[in-house]
Design an enzyme around this catalytic site. Structure first.
Site, PDB file in Angstrom:
ATOM      1  N   HIS A 129       0.873  -1.179   0.000  1.00 34.21           N
ATOM      2  CA  HIS A 129       0.000   0.000   0.000  1.00 34.21           C
ATOM      3  C   HIS A 129       0.905   1.222   0.000  1.00 34.21           C
ATOM      4  O   HIS A 129       2.030   1.191   0.482  1.00 34.21           O
ATOM      5  CB  HIS A 129      -0.860  -0.048   1.271  1.00 34.21           C
ATOM      6  CG  HIS A 129      -1.921   0.994   1.379  1.00 34.21           C
ATOM      7  ND1 HIS A 129      -1.645   2.312   1.680  1.00 34.21           N
ATOM      8  CD2 HIS A 129      -3.276   0.909   1.263  1.00 34.21           C
ATOM      9  CE1 HIS A 129      -2.781   2.986   1.747  1.00 34.21           C
ATOM     10  NE2 HIS A 129      -3.786   2.171   1.492  1.00 34.21           N
ATOM     11  N   ASP A 150       3.343  -4.362   8.144  1.00 36.65           N
ATOM     12  CA  ASP A 150       2.068  -3.656   8.032  1.00 36.65           C
ATOM     13  C   ASP A 150       0.959  -4.695   8.163  1.00 36.65           C
ATOM     14  O   ASP A 150       0.696  -5.459   7.240  1.00 36.65           O
ATOM     15  CB  ASP A 150       1.983  -2.940   6.682  1.00 36.65           C
ATOM     16  CG  ASP A 150       0.647  -2.254   6.448  1.00 36.65           C
ATOM     17  OD1 ASP A 150      -0.233  -2.330   7.329  1.00 36.65           O
ATOM     18  OD2 ASP A 150       0.476  -1.646   5.376  1.00 36.65           O
ATOM     19  N   GLN A 164      -4.304  -5.214   7.123  1.00 36.60           N
ATOM     20  CA  GLN A 164      -5.275  -6.116   6.505  1.00 36.60           C
ATOM     21  C   GLN A 164      -5.319  -7.481   7.186  1.00 36.60           C
ATOM     22  O   GLN A 164      -6.115  -8.329   6.787  1.00 36.60           O
ATOM     23  CB  GLN A 164      -4.938  -6.298   5.023  1.00 36.60           C
ATOM     24  CG  GLN A 164      -5.165  -5.070   4.178  1.00 36.60           C
ATOM     25  CD  GLN A 164      -6.624  -4.648   4.133  1.00 36.60           C
ATOM     26  OE1 GLN A 164      -7.525  -5.477   4.143  1.00 36.60           O
ATOM     27  NE2 GLN A 164      -6.853  -3.349   4.091  1.00 36.60           N
ATOM     28  N   LYS A 196     -10.118  -0.965  10.606  1.00 32.47           N
ATOM     29  CA  LYS A 196     -10.195  -2.149   9.747  1.00 32.47           C
ATOM     30  C   LYS A 196     -10.455  -3.421  10.553  1.00 32.47           C
ATOM     31  O   LYS A 196     -10.546  -4.510   9.982  1.00 32.47           O
ATOM     32  CB  LYS A 196      -8.916  -2.293   8.927  1.00 32.47           C
ATOM     33  CG  LYS A 196      -8.698  -1.165   7.913  1.00 32.47           C
ATOM     34  CD  LYS A 196      -7.444  -1.384   7.107  1.00 32.47           C
ATOM     35  CE  LYS A 196      -7.127  -0.197   6.210  1.00 32.47           C
ATOM     36  NZ  LYS A 196      -8.081  -0.045   5.106  1.00 32.47           N
ATOM     37  N   CYS A 241      -4.784   2.296  -3.575  1.00 33.23           N
ATOM     38  CA  CYS A 241      -3.539   2.890  -3.062  1.00 33.23           C
ATOM     39  C   CYS A 241      -2.350   1.957  -3.293  1.00 33.23           C
ATOM     40  O   CYS A 241      -1.510   1.754  -2.413  1.00 33.23           O
ATOM     41  CB  CYS A 241      -3.662   3.232  -1.582  1.00 33.23           C
ATOM     42  SG  CYS A 241      -4.839   4.549  -1.229  1.00 33.23           S
TER      43      CYS A 241
END
Length: 405
Positions: A122, A198, A201, A224, A361
């Site tokens: 991203h 990261d 997700q 999220k 993104c």
């Protein structure tokens, strides 16, 4: 399946409404999830019963707010299996957390050093490192996917004695592919590099154990994973957090100030300048409690079964390019030759089906795939098989309609 999403749906009142006279089918969960009543109640409870600033007030409401605030830090630490609550730093989200690390590590880099990321990233896990490379003269390098969307059989050569930072997504928001994190983190460790994951997700779907991953930093956003917007987490090992230069300075992150000098506070407060997002922190803790109250593996299996069902139906229908893995993902990302994804999205929206169309993104990844963007349907614990089928039905109707024009 042992899991029944209908048992959870009453906790999400927003899902009961109609959109353009059709039942709302919300499949944009990779962008943001809906919030369950326990999260909404926790935020309202804060404002109704103990609204006050934390740490600074010596009165009843401030004491209550501070206790709940720090209890939330402990809840999040346990949620990701951090060794201590001081390893949890509050941020506005995953994007700010990555920037905190990128700016905080600037002083360790010099010209010729290398920052390594993957081609799945991203923009939030690309641009901060790109700009850090510009500022320091370091080199940004990419571990790429192959043309068929798989990792190279041998990617260890990307990790060199010049690698100082390795940052990678756990799961791609754009196509749902996973990263072989443990192998990559071990390779980075062999070179003495700092590692950042990261997890934006991942945390809503997968149980996360930062100690098992072994990364120096792990970041994610509350919104999220059924929590509020504007709140996120930077986890870090103690030595990694200690080496960071503070991204922001001012109130709360200081121990003592004179006109000549400032003594910074201890962790975690040294990296938390200003009044924090108190209600967001409390709401995020409630989201962690909500997820912990579920059978996490059953939820994951259900979400993956929905994505797999959609993948299978659309693959059999033909004429659709699917970029997601066939299995072990919670989203389906696709395009249709000769039909613009925004036209398909508009038709889906008119039928009450909410998905995401665009580059997600991830411009470099879209360029590698050879498309301007994709249509993405992403699933959460409250989605049903009926909704998965409705998405397929309406999508196929849209394709037939738009092909006839």
């Amino acid at each position: 399946m042992a899991f029944d999403p209908l048992l959870l749906r009453p906790l999400f009142p927003i899902l009961a409404q109609s959109a353009y006279d059709h039942p709302l089918t919300y499949l944009d969960n990779a962008a943001t999830t809906q919030k369950p009543l326990p999260v909404l109640d926790a935020i309202q409870d804060y404002y109704r019963h103990f609204n006050a600033n934390v740490h600074r007030g010596a009165h009843f409401l401030s004491d209550r707010a501070t206790n709940r605030f720090e209890q939330a830090r402990d809840t999040v630490a346990r949620f990701i299996n951090a060794p201590e609550q001081s390893h949890v730093i509050w941020t506005k989200g995953a994007t700010e957390a990555i920037n905190v690390v990128a700016y905080g590590l600037e002083h360790i880099l010099e010209k010729g050093d290398e920052i390594l990321i993957t081609s799945l990233e991203h923009h939030a896990n690309l641009v901060p490192w790109q700009q850090l490379a510009f500022r320091t003269g370091a080199r940004l390098r990419i571990v790429p996917l192959t043309s068929n969307g798989e990792w190279e059989p041998e990617f260890s050569h990307y990790f060199t004695d010049r690698t100082r930072i390795f940052a990678a997504t756990q799961v791609s928001n754009a196509i749902g592919a996973s990263t072989p994190l443990k192998t990559m983190i071990d390779l980075a460790k062999q070179q003495g590099a700092f590692t950042l994951v990261d997890g934006a997700q991942a945390v809503a779907h997968y149980p996360v154990d930062v100690q098992a991953l072994g990364c120096d930093f792990y970041v994610f956003s509350g919104h999220k994973m059924y929590g509020p917007t504007g709140i996120g987490v930077l986890y870090g090992k103690n030595h990694a957090l200690e080496i960071l230069m503070p991204y922001q300075t001012g109130g709360e992150m200081v121990r003592h100030v004179s006109y000549q000098a400032t003594e910074f506070n201890v962790l975690p407060y040294r990296l938390e300048a200003g009044t924090p997002h108190i209600e967001g922190v409390i709401g995020l803790a409630a989201a962690c409690d909500f997820l912990n109250a579920q059978d996490r593996l059953a939820l994951l299996a259900w979400e993956q079964s929905l994505a797999n069902h959609v993948y299978t139906r659309l693959h059999k229908a033909g004429g659709i390019e699917i970029y997601s893995p066939e299995k072990n993902t919670t989203l389906v990302s696709l395009s249709v030759p000769n039909i613009h994804i925004l036209d398909i999205n508009a038709y889906l929206d008119s039928q009450g089906v909410a998905v995401r169309a665009g580059s997600h993104c991830a411009h470099p990844l879209m360029a590698q795939l050879g498309v301007a963007g994709t249509l993405r349907a992403s699933f959460a614990c409250y989605n049903t098989m009926e909704e998965a089928n409705r998405f397929c039905d309406v999508l196929l109707d849209a394709i037939d309609l738009l092909n006839d024009e």
